[in-house]
Design a protein around this motif. Structure first.
Motif, mmCIF file in Angstrom:
data_model
loop_
_atom_site.group_PDB
_atom_site.id
_atom_site.type_symbol
_atom_site.label_atom_id
_atom_site.label_comp_id
_atom_site.label_asym_id
_atom_site.label_seq_id
_atom_site.Cartn_x
_atom_site.Cartn_y
_atom_site.Cartn_z
ATOM 1 N N THR A 1 0.840 -1.198 0.000
ATOM 2 C CA THR A 1 0.000 0.000 0.000
ATOM 3 C C THR A 1 0.881 1.257 0.000
ATOM 4 O OG1 THR A 1 -0.100 0.117 2.423
ATOM 5 C CG2 THR A 1 -1.749 -1.245 1.296
ATOM 6 N N GLN A 2 0.255 2.393 -0.285
ATOM 7 C CA GLN A 2 0.963 3.662 -0.256
ATOM 8 C C GLN A 2 1.467 3.977 1.154
ATOM 9 O OE1 GLN A 2 1.697 4.475 -3.256
ATOM 10 N NE2 GLN A 2 0.342 6.156 -3.913
ATOM 11 N N LEU B 1 -5.153 7.285 -1.613
ATOM 12 C CA LEU B 1 -4.093 6.755 -2.473
ATOM 13 C C LEU B 1 -3.000 7.787 -2.735
ATOM 14 C CD1 LEU B 1 -6.213 4.785 -5.103
ATOM 15 C CD2 LEU B 1 -5.040 3.895 -3.079
#
Length: 509
Positions: free
Chosen positions: A65-66, A111
């Protein structure tokens, strides 16, 4: 202090789940083993190696994930930046492998990428560090077709690229790079920083290509400059954080681009080639080769990142690769380049500077204290008279008690302890012992007066030196202030000191 380059790898999720997906294995999230395809259509003969291994500081798989990327890669770098060290994070990889997604993020806030998260973290940390006073400045530039442009110039929102002012580089006698036509904006909170980032991304050159529907056609450098001062001392520092999103390399034979896109691709590939040449030269010099010249000047990008690649900077690279066998050649090229970067190291140091105003203020205060002490010494008689009165008082306080007779050495030691207030009283038995006490007091008094005179003489000499230092500091401070007021770069900085950013939503291309 030595700082080894840290290299992280991020795998872009595959667009399909067929046999066309690249086969790989991860070991402890640090070692990537690529299993090579053996089919002839991939350009690899059947007797080639079955697999290749590459080591990294950390490998992020397709499900990363970011937030995971930011916390692992960026937070340690920003903490170093807030402590006064220069730092750089740059993303490298082929076009469409996820560099801009990693650095800037997608359309939703969840995001968001490294840069917006870094801005949030910086301002959160500044609020926690109450011992320091900080000022934040931001600049944002792109390198497009080997020309540099300011992405925070509002006029660029309404004028075509051909009418933009190019950023000019020049070097001073100390080999420091200066930039003309690049605006610097003071940023007071996170929202102002995000607005500047969005404005720059809106202006940035982006096109649709067969390899990437939203391909960055320029290298972008988002720079955060920090001025920090310790409120408990005169220690100040200036540090810079470069967040770099490089344009992606592409094989023209595969992308089949034409016209302006072809010209852009040539410039991008050429600048990345020069970047690789710099890395190779730095590797050769580290291994002991007689390599004095490093080709930084071959391209604008390597010139701007000179300190990041071989100077006073903590540097981190995020390599992004595709997860499909169609891009296996570009993937292996990125992996090999990453391994060379990981062998480099920089010599970093804290960028401290002297606060001239604080130094002058402290010296003036010390001067006043020394002047008062000197005036007391010049009166002289008062000091001697007060000491004589003290001796008379001590003589009156000496009690007569019975005890064992003391020899002269012991009496002298007792007198010294008494005068230093280590014992409450002196016990003497006879007039002879009292006479010895008085003689010991006289000797100690004369010795201390000599030490006092010597110390005051030293203070007087130090005062004269302070007068000279204060004069020089005031002249230097006045000269620097005049120089700053006459600098064209400072004029730009002041005009943009408190920017108000208003722009319309970018139309769909």
């Amino acid at each position: 202090m030595k700082s080894q380059f840290e290299v992280y790898l991020r795998l872009k999720p595959s667009n399909n789940q067929s046999q066309n997906a690249m086969q790989y294995q991860l070991n402890h999230n640090k070692r990537l083993q690529v299993i090579l395809p053996r089919h002839v259509k991939f350009g690899l003969v059947n007797n080639s190696r079955d697999n290749l291994e590459f080591n990294f500081t950390h490998v992020f798989d397709q499900k990363s994930t970011q937030e995971q990327v930011f916390s692992t890669v960026t937070i340690p770098v920003i903490n170093s930046f807030l402590d006064g060290y220069n730092a750089t994070i740059f993303a490298y990889g082929q076009t469409g492998s996820g560099k801009t997604y990693t650095m800037s993020g997608a359309e939703t806030w969840q995001l968001r990428g490294v840069i917006p998260r870094a801005l949030s973290y910086i301002f959160d940390e500044i609020d926690k560090r109450t011992k320091f006073e900080y000022k934040i400045y931001i600049s944002f530039m792109e390198i497009y077709n080997e020309n540099a442009y300011d992405l925070l110039e509002k006029r660029h929102l309404e004028t075509p690229l051909e009418q933009w002012n190019k950023i000019a580089l020049y070097e001073d006698d100390q080999n420091n790079i200066h930039l003309k036509n690049l605006s610097i904006h003071q940023c007071n909170n996170e929202q102002e920083g995000i607005d500047l980032l969005m404005m720059g991304n809106f202006i940035r050159q982006v096109s649709s290509t067969p390899m990437n529907q939203s391909s960055s056609r320029s290298h972008c450098i988002f720079t955060v400059t920090l001025e920090g001062c310790d409120t408990t001392s005169e220690t100040c520092f200036v540090s810079k954080l470069h967040l770099v999103d490089l344009a992606g390399s592409e094989r023209i034979s595969k992308s089949q681009v034409e016209g302006n896109l072809l010209n852009e691709a040539k410039y991008i590939n050429l600048s990345l080639t020069y970047l690789e040449q710099v890395i190779i030269a730095l590797n050769e010099r580290m291994k002991g080769a007689n390599r004095q010249h490093i080709p930084y000047r071959n391209s604008l990008m390597t010139t701007l990142l000179k300190d990041s690649l071989g100077g006073n900077c903590k540097t981190v690279m995020i390599s992004t690769i595709s997860s499909e066998n169609d891009n296996i050649e570009e993937t292996l090229s990125t992996l090999r380049f990453s391994q060379r970067v990981g062998q480099l190291e920089n010599e970093i140091r804290r960028n401290e500077k002297i606060d001239l105003e604080a130094v002058v203020k402290r010296l003036e205060q010390e001067k006043l204290i020394l002047i008062r002490e000197l005036e007391q010494y010049q009166r002289g008689g008062n000091v001697v008279n007060s000491n004589n009165k003290k001796l008379q008082t001590q003589q009156q306080m000496l009690p007569m008690t019975n005890g064992i007779p003391l020899n002269q050495k012991e009496i002298t030691e007792k007198v010294e302890l008494y005068l230093n207030e280590r014992i409450p009283q002196l016990d003497i038995k006879s007039v002879e012992e009292a006479q010895i006490c008085f003689e010991a007091m006289k000797d100690l008094y004369n010795t201390r007066m000599k030490e006092y005179v010597t110390e005051l003489t030293f203070i007087s000499e130090k005062l004269q030196k302070y007068d000279e230092i204060l004069t020089r500091k005031k002249e230097q401070s006045s000269f620097l202030e005049q120089k700053e007021n006459s600098s064209p770069e400072v004029e730009v900085y002041r005009r943009n000191e408190s920017p108000q950013i208003n722009f319309k939503k970018k139309p769909n291309q």
